[in-house]
Enzyme design. Structure first.
Site, PDB file in Angstrom:
ATOM      1  N   CYS A  72      42.098  35.916  24.647  1.00  0.00           N
ATOM      2  CA  CYS A  72      41.878  33.995  24.338  1.00  0.00           C
ATOM      3  C   CYS A  72      40.256  34.093  24.007  1.00  0.00           C
ATOM      4  O   CYS A  72      39.790  35.396  24.111  1.00  0.00           O
ATOM      5  CB  CYS A  72      41.373  33.597  26.060  1.00  0.00           C
ATOM      6  SG  CYS A  72      40.628  32.054  26.413  1.00  0.00           S
ATOM      7  N   GLU A 120      51.132  39.241  31.018  1.00  0.00           N
ATOM      8  CA  GLU A 120      51.520  39.319  32.748  1.00  0.00           C
ATOM      9  C   GLU A 120      51.389  37.764  33.339  1.00  0.00           C
ATOM     10  O   GLU A 120      51.707  36.879  33.121  1.00  0.00           O
ATOM     11  CB  GLU A 120      50.057  39.724  33.195  1.00  0.00           C
ATOM     12  CG  GLU A 120      49.972  41.063  32.630  1.00  0.00           C
ATOM     13  CD  GLU A 120      48.215  41.436  33.530  1.00  0.00           C
ATOM     14  OE1 GLU A 120      46.946  41.054  33.489  1.00  0.00           O
ATOM     15  OE2 GLU A 120      48.129  42.591  33.303  1.00  0.00           O
ATOM     16  N   CYS A 167      46.253  35.549  41.519  1.00  0.00           N
ATOM     17  CA  CYS A 167      46.339  34.626  40.247  1.00  0.00           C
ATOM     18  C   CYS A 167      44.969  34.489  39.091  1.00  0.00           C
ATOM     19  O   CYS A 167      43.634  33.861  40.064  1.00  0.00           O
ATOM     20  CB  CYS A 167      46.811  33.311  40.455  1.00  0.00           C
ATOM     21  SG  CYS A 167      47.905  32.428  39.454  1.00  0.00           S
ATOM     22  N   CYS A 199      34.537  33.678  28.697  1.00  0.00           N
ATOM     23  CA  CYS A 199      34.658  33.695  28.992  1.00  0.00           C
ATOM     24  C   CYS A 199      33.397  34.617  29.549  1.00  0.00           C
ATOM     25  O   CYS A 199      34.204  36.156  29.630  1.00  0.00           O
ATOM     26  CB  CYS A 199      34.669  33.344  30.581  1.00  0.00           C
ATOM     27  SG  CYS A 199      35.109  30.750  30.445  1.00  0.00           S
ATOM     28  N   CYS A 226      35.705  37.247  32.548  1.00  0.00           N
ATOM     29  CA  CYS A 226      37.121  37.002  32.339  1.00  0.00           C
ATOM     30  C   CYS A 226      37.484  38.094  31.788  1.00  0.00           C
ATOM     31  O   CYS A 226      37.297  38.569  30.973  1.00  0.00           O
ATOM     32  CB  CYS A 226      37.536  36.224  31.937  1.00  0.00           C
ATOM     33  SG  CYS A 226      39.262  35.558  31.147  1.00  0.00           S
TER      34      CYS A 226
HETATM   35  N1  SAH Z   1      41.679  29.609  30.389  1.00  0.00           N
HETATM   36  C1  SAH Z   1      41.961  29.032  31.916  1.00  0.00           C
HETATM   37  C2  SAH Z   1      43.257  29.035  31.854  1.00  0.00           C
HETATM   38  C3  SAH Z   1      43.684  30.909  32.932  1.00  0.00           C
HETATM   39  S1  SAH Z   1      41.733  31.797  33.278  1.00  0.00           S
HETATM   40  C4  SAH Z   1      41.418  28.407  32.178  1.00  0.00           C
HETATM   41  O1  SAH Z   1      40.109  28.395  31.895  1.00  0.00           O
HETATM   42  O2  SAH Z   1      40.925  27.984  33.579  1.00  0.00           O
HETATM   43  C5  SAH Z   1      42.572  31.470  35.448  1.00  0.00           C
HETATM   44  C6  SAH Z   1      41.558  30.747  36.246  1.00  0.00           C
HETATM   45  O3  SAH Z   1      41.031  32.053  36.486  1.00  0.00           O
HETATM   46  C7  SAH Z   1      40.523  30.030  35.681  1.00  0.00           C
HETATM   47  O4  SAH Z   1      39.423  29.454  36.752  1.00  0.00           O
HETATM   48  C8  SAH Z   1      39.802  31.132  35.550  1.00  0.00           C
HETATM   49  O5  SAH Z   1      37.875  31.180  35.244  1.00  0.00           O
HETATM   50  C9  SAH Z   1      39.686  32.396  36.403  1.00  0.00           C
HETATM   51  N2  SAH Z   1      39.286  34.041  35.917  1.00  0.00           N
HETATM   52  C10 SAH Z   1      38.910  34.406  34.797  1.00  0.00           C
HETATM   53  N3  SAH Z   1      38.566  35.607  35.440  1.00  0.00           N
HETATM   54  C11 SAH Z   1      38.883  35.702  36.606  1.00  0.00           C
HETATM   55  C12 SAH Z   1      38.183  37.188  37.361  1.00  0.00           C
HETATM   56  N4  SAH Z   1      37.543  38.469  36.764  1.00  0.00           N
HETATM   57  N5  SAH Z   1      38.076  36.939  38.826  1.00  0.00           N
HETATM   58  C13 SAH Z   1      38.110  35.292  39.318  1.00  0.00           C
HETATM   59  N6  SAH Z   1      38.608  34.017  38.585  1.00  0.00           N
HETATM   60  C14 SAH Z   1      38.702  34.757  37.382  1.00  0.00           C
HETATM   61 FE1  SF4 Z   2      39.821  31.925  28.156  1.00  0.00          FE
HETATM   62 FE2  SF4 Z   2      39.888  33.497  30.688  1.00  0.00          FE
HETATM   63 FE3  SF4 Z   2      37.732  31.868  30.290  1.00  0.00          FE
HETATM   64 FE4  SF4 Z   2      40.374  31.030  31.015  1.00  0.00          FE
HETATM   65  S1  SF4 Z   2      39.039  31.633  31.941  1.00  0.00           S
HETATM   66  S2  SF4 Z   2      38.761  30.142  28.884  1.00  0.00           S
HETATM   67  S3  SF4 Z   2      41.122  32.448  30.087  1.00  0.00           S
HETATM   68  S4  SF4 Z   2      38.839  33.874  28.953  1.00  0.00           S
END
Ligand code: SAH
Ligand code: SF4
Length: 377
Positions: free
Chosen positions: A122, A102, A351, A126, A129
């Site tokens: 990934c 996406e 985003c 997390c 996420c």
């Molecule tokens: N992996 C990298 C970049 C991709 S995620 C990282 O973790 O920074 C980009 C951002 O979106 C990160 O700050 C992540 O923690 C946040 N994010 C992921 N899942 C989310 C969710 N469900 N709601 C809001 N932010 C989210």
């Molecule tokens: Fe990976 Fe999602 Fe954690 Fe970013 S927030 S490092 S995309 S698991």
């Protein structure tokens, strides 16, 4: 990481979008061509959006024929193209091998931000996420990363002229952990910054990381871009629950790496700390006060992100009052903080909050791939 990667399905031909300037020049040398030919090709690809070498009319017919035989211009296929009521666009792109990624475009008054993916799934898992929940499939190639910018540029140009179309900023905040796809990331970043590529300013290209420390240090010496760090918690106990890589690289080491990041370079750098607001989990006044202690005196900006819920996530978005209270504590203590607006909610496109439903097909393949991280770093 590379050990669990499924290799990107390849064709026999080299993809011209896989080369940054240095790579393209080296490739042209192997063809017995002058380096300036490589620069011409880059301009065709990124200034003119060429999709066929025959469009490259300042190259000789013989060279075009040679390029047609030995190379291709490959970008993922456009699967869906949604425009949200607030002007946000979300695309799903289908890759060779069948997986989907996406990409999101968020237009604002004076800028247009493209949110780009770096991996399919990934491994860092997390807990809040949706991408992490899918597990990890493979790294995107350089061409698949820069191809998102290439495609978005084209697709935006076809949208109604009433809308702001220009991509002025790129954030690597889509699916995946960009720093675990280092070499492809760097080549794609080079193309974003290169005058023969998209010519974006280094302040307007941001890599977001959950804190892969060795790669953060390596990035600093490799390409000059902005950095966002996904902090999400002010202490190790909570951060390890939310961002498991914290166990390997805890907050004090992360902050040391952040200090190294801001302490070098020819300009005053700062770091954007992302903090997703989870109701009752990390959004209480004591968390804000702990965060103040952690960031006091550091050239930081904090972005409070509304949690984007997804089925079975187990978390709720913090109510506005909690976010306002948290923000006030930071602000009263001179920590610059912004509250990210939710954009594209109606199409789940905000985003960095990509739900990744497109990956249903890949999920089946992913079942047996256990998240692992950091092995090669
Ligand atoms: N992996 C990298 C970049 C991709 S995620 C990282 O973790 O920074 C980009 C951002 O979106 C990160 O700050 C992540 O923690 C946040 N994010 C992921 N899942 C989310 C969710 N469900 N709601 C809001 N932010 C989210
Ligand atoms: Fe990976 Fe999602 Fe954690 Fe970013 S927030 S490092 S995309 S698991």
């Amino acid at each position: 990481m590379e050990s669990v990667v499924q290799p990107a399905p390849r064709s026999d031909k080299a993809n011209l979008l896989d080369f940054d300037r240095a790579g393209m020049r080296a490739f042209f040398e192997t063809l017995g061509e002058k380096p300036f030919r490589a620069d011409q090709v880059l301009k065709w690809l990124y200034h003119h959006g060429a999709s066929d070498v025959d469009q490259m009319t300042n190259l000789s017919k013989a060279l075009r024929d040679k390029l047609s035989t030995e190379t291709e211009i490959y970008v993922p296929a456009v699967e869906t193209d949604h425009l949200s009521a607030d002007g946000t666009s979300k695309w799903t792109f289908r890759l060779r091998g069948g997986n989907g990624i996406e990409t999101v475009f968020i237009p604002e008054k004076n800028r247009g931000t493209l949110c780009v993916s770096s991996q399919i799934g990934c491994a860092l898992d997390c807990s809040f996420c949706a991408t992490g929940r899918q597990g990890f499939n493979r790294n995107l190639t350089t061409g698949e990363i820069i191809g998102q910018v290439w495609l978005a540029t084209k697709l935006l140009a076809e949208k109604p002229a009433t809308q702001n179309h220009r991509i002025t900023n790129v954030v690597m905040m889509g699916m995946g952990e960009p720093l675990l796809n280092f070499n492809h990331l760097v080549r794609a970043l080079n193309l974003m910054l290169d005058d023969n590529g998209y010519g974006l300013s280094k302040r307007r290209v941001t890599v977001s990381t959950s804190g892969v420390l060795p790669a953060m240090d390596k990035l600093k010496g490799t390409v000059d871009v902005s950095l966002a760090v996904s902090l999400h918690a002010p202490n190790d106990k909570l951060r390890t629950q939310l961002v498991p890589i914290n166990e390997k690289y805890p907050i004090n080491e992360l902050m040391d790496a952040c200090r190294r990041w801001v302490g070098t370079g020819d300009r005053k750098r700062h770091i954007l700390f992302e903090y997703v607001m989870l109701d009752g989990v990390n959004d209480q006044p004591e968390h804000a006060r702990e965060l103040v202690k952690l960031l006091k005196g550091f050239p930081a900006k904090v972005n409070l992100i509304p949690f984007n819920p997804f089925p079975m996530s187990g978390y709720k978005r913090s109510p506005d009052q909690s976010v306002a209270r948290f923000w006030k504590i930071l602000n009263d203590n001179r920590i610059v903080a912004t509250r990210r607006k939710t954009r594209g909610d109606d199409i789940e496109a905000a985003c960095g909050q990509l739900a990744g439903q497109v990956n249903d097909r890949s999920k089946r393949e992913l079942k047996f791939i256990k998240p692992r991280f950091g092995e090669n770093l």
